[in-house]
Design a protein around this motif. Structure first.
Motif, PDB file in Angstrom:
ATOM      1  N   LEU A 181      30.552   4.981 107.085  1.00 44.25           N
ATOM      2  CA  LEU A 181      30.368   4.303 108.025  1.00 44.25           C
ATOM      3  C   LEU A 181      31.820   4.313 109.175  1.00 44.25           C
ATOM      4  N   ASP A 182      32.763   4.167 108.487  1.00 40.35           N
ATOM      5  CA  ASP A 182      34.195   4.185 109.365  1.00 40.35           C
ATOM      6  C   ASP A 182      34.038   5.639 110.064  1.00 40.35           C
ATOM      7  N   ASN A 183      33.760   6.871 109.540  1.00 40.01           N
ATOM      8  CA  ASN A 183      33.811   7.932 110.091  1.00 40.01           C
ATOM      9  C   ASN A 183      32.810   8.173 111.453  1.00 40.01           C
ATOM     10  N   LEU A 184      31.464   7.515 111.142  1.00 43.35           N
ATOM     11  CA  LEU A 184      30.490   7.322 111.916  1.00 43.35           C
ATOM     12  C   LEU A 184      31.090   6.651 113.318  1.00 43.35           C
ATOM     13  N   PHE A 185      31.887   5.445 112.982  1.00 46.13           N
ATOM     14  CA  PHE A 185      32.428   4.543 113.966  1.00 46.13           C
ATOM     15  C   PHE A 185      33.190   5.249 114.838  1.00 46.13           C
ATOM     16  N   PHE A 186      34.155   6.098 114.028  1.00 45.64           N
ATOM     17  CA  PHE A 186      35.192   6.790 114.982  1.00 45.64           C
ATOM     18  C   PHE A 186      34.504   7.778 115.743  1.00 45.64           C
ATOM     19  N   ASN A 187      33.580   8.520 115.394  1.00 49.93           N
ATOM     20  CA  ASN A 187      32.677   9.427 115.970  1.00 49.93           C
ATOM     21  C   ASN A 187      32.034   8.817 117.215  1.00 49.93           C
ATOM     22  N   ALA A 188      31.444   7.646 116.956  1.00 48.16           N
ATOM     23  CA  ALA A 188      30.760   6.955 118.270  1.00 48.16           C
ATOM     24  C   ALA A 188      31.734   6.373 119.086  1.00 48.16           C
ATOM     25  N   LEU A 189      32.946   5.964 118.696  1.00 45.36           N
ATOM     26  CA  LEU A 189      33.799   5.400 119.760  1.00 45.36           C
ATOM     27  C   LEU A 189      34.318   6.251 120.409  1.00 45.36           C
ATOM     28  N   ASP A 203      28.700  20.757 109.479  1.00 40.60           N
ATOM     29  CA  ASP A 203      29.640  21.881 108.994  1.00 40.60           C
ATOM     30  C   ASP A 203      31.123  21.182 108.850  1.00 40.60           C
ATOM     31  N   PRO A 204      32.037  21.441 107.817  1.00 41.63           N
ATOM     32  CA  PRO A 204      33.409  21.058 107.788  1.00 41.63           C
ATOM     33  C   PRO A 204      34.055  21.946 109.041  1.00 41.63           C
ATOM     34  N   PHE A 205      34.859  21.394 109.609  1.00 36.60           N
ATOM     35  CA  PHE A 205      35.711  22.111 110.728  1.00 36.60           C
ATOM     36  C   PHE A 205      34.836  22.340 112.061  1.00 36.60           C
ATOM     37  N   PHE A 206      33.748  21.972 112.021  1.00 32.38           N
ATOM     38  CA  PHE A 206      32.867  22.325 113.346  1.00 32.38           C
ATOM     39  C   PHE A 206      33.435  21.653 114.468  1.00 32.38           C
ATOM     40  N   ARG A 207      33.492  22.092 115.754  1.00 36.19           N
ATOM     41  CA  ARG A 207      33.907  21.242 116.921  1.00 36.19           C
ATOM     42  C   ARG A 207      32.747  21.772 117.652  1.00 36.19           C
ATOM     43  N   ASP A 208      32.144  20.542 118.365  1.00 27.77           N
ATOM     44  CA  ASP A 208      30.990  20.865 119.076  1.00 27.77           C
ATOM     45  C   ASP A 208      31.575  21.237 120.532  1.00 27.77           C
ATOM     46  N   SER A 209      30.236  21.706 121.338  1.00 28.14           N
ATOM     47  CA  SER A 209      30.435  22.473 122.480  1.00 28.14           C
ATOM     48  C   SER A 209      30.619  21.357 123.616  1.00 28.14           C
ATOM     49  N   LEU A 210      30.448  20.080 123.414  1.00 30.79           N
ATOM     50  CA  LEU A 210      30.475  18.957 124.631  1.00 30.79           C
ATOM     51  C   LEU A 210      31.904  18.421 124.674  1.00 30.79           C
ATOM     52  N   THR A 211      32.341  18.696 125.926  1.00 28.71           N
ATOM     53  CA  THR A 211      33.728  18.241 126.344  1.00 28.71           C
ATOM     54  C   THR A 211      34.011  16.847 126.160  1.00 28.71           C
ATOM     55  N   GLY A 212      35.083  16.136 125.553  1.00 28.63           N
ATOM     56  CA  GLY A 212      35.199  14.840 125.381  1.00 28.63           C
ATOM     57  C   GLY A 212      34.555  14.203 124.181  1.00 28.63           C
ATOM     58  N   HIS A 213      33.869  15.146 123.277  1.00 27.09           N
ATOM     59  CA  HIS A 213      33.431  14.679 121.995  1.00 27.09           C
ATOM     60  C   HIS A 213      34.402  14.522 121.067  1.00 27.09           C
ATOM     61  N   SER A 214      34.042  13.677 120.144  1.00 24.98           N
ATOM     62  CA  SER A 214      35.195  13.312 119.068  1.00 24.98           C
ATOM     63  C   SER A 214      35.734  14.519 118.615  1.00 24.98           C
ATOM     64  N   SER A 215      34.833  15.370 118.049  1.00 21.39           N
ATOM     65  CA  SER A 215      35.168  16.671 117.259  1.00 21.39           C
ATOM     66  C   SER A 215      35.886  17.475 117.958  1.00 21.39           C
ATOM     67  N   SER A 216      35.996  17.523 119.423  1.00 18.58           N
ATOM     68  CA  SER A 216      36.970  18.461 120.240  1.00 18.58           C
ATOM     69  C   SER A 216      38.179  17.725 120.237  1.00 18.58           C
ATOM     70  N   ARG A 217      38.486  16.442 119.873  1.00 21.70           N
ATOM     71  CA  ARG A 217      39.951  15.967 119.781  1.00 21.70           C
ATOM     72  C   ARG A 217      40.539  15.936 118.606  1.00 21.70           C
ATOM     73  N   GLY A 218      39.630  16.111 117.364  1.00 20.99           N
ATOM     74  CA  GLY A 218      40.012  16.170 116.005  1.00 20.99           C
ATOM     75  C   GLY A 218      39.717  17.353 115.330  1.00 20.99           C
TER      76      GLY A 218
END
Length: 196
Positions: free
Chosen positions: A94-102, A143-158
């Motif tokens: 849930l913490d991971n989902l919160f970080f992602n959502a924030l 998928d581990p280490f996947f960074r999505d294509s949406l600018t500003g999404h959490s995985s683009s910063r992590g």
């Protein structure tokens, strides 16, 4: 001038908190993904009352949202609230989902956590107000280490580990994690948990 310095100090302090949280999360994720990769994750499952567990999880996460001007709300409507789970691992999920959502939500914004009874257990949802998930990214976002294509999404910063780890935790609970786009905007990540 003193007001300006105070504002600058507050801004720097908030950035420091945010980056500190991100660094701790990244280190924990690296350690976790190492364990997951070698199959070392051992669960300690027990009966947990979500009516007590979820408010505490949200209470701990509220401070993360507050300094980002994002409100966290809990909508918990359960006929039967006891589930069988590893409380520490589900807290991490849930913490991971919160970080992602924030990270995905605009500021100011809102993140909603819902819990609903199903036939076999409870479905917990974390909904943000971000741009949602593209059809292309939906197939790869866990998928581990996947960074999505949406600018500003959490995985683009992590580094893209949080959702992968969360999915593996839910897999270990014999459930299937998923994501949908909300018709009003934003993404809804959901995890099922079996009744105790």
């Amino acid at each position: 001038e003193s007001v300006s310095k105070n504002a600058e100090t507050n801004f720097l302090f908030k950035n420091l908190l945010t980056e500190g949280e991100r660094l701790v999360s990244m280190v924990n994720s690296m350690l976790e993904i190492s364990d997951l990769g070698f199959g070392k994750m051992v669960l300690s499952k027990e009966a947990v009352d979500l009516d007590l567990f979820l408010p505490e999880v949200v209470r701990k996460a509220v401070s993360l949202g507050r300094h980002r001007q994002i409100e966290l709300t809990l909508d918990c409507s359960l006929e039967h609230s006891e589930v069988f789970m590893d409380a520490e691992k589900i807290q991490q999920a849930l913490d991971n989902l919160f970080f992602n959502a924030l990270d995905s939500s605009p500021q100011p914004g809102e993140v909603t956590i819902r819990a609903r009874s199903t036939e076999d257990g409870v479905r917990i949802e974390v909904q943000d107000q971000g741009p949602g998930i593209t059809a292309e990214d939906k197939n790869n976002i866990f998928d581990p280490f996947f960074r999505d294509s949406l600018t500003g999404h959490s995985s683009s910063r992590g580094v893209g580990l949080g959702l992968g780890i969360t999915r593996r935790i839910i897999d270990k609970h014999n459930g299937t994690m998923g994501v949908d786009n909300n018709a009003q905007g934003g993404a809804i990540f959901y995890i099922p948990l079996p009744y105790a």
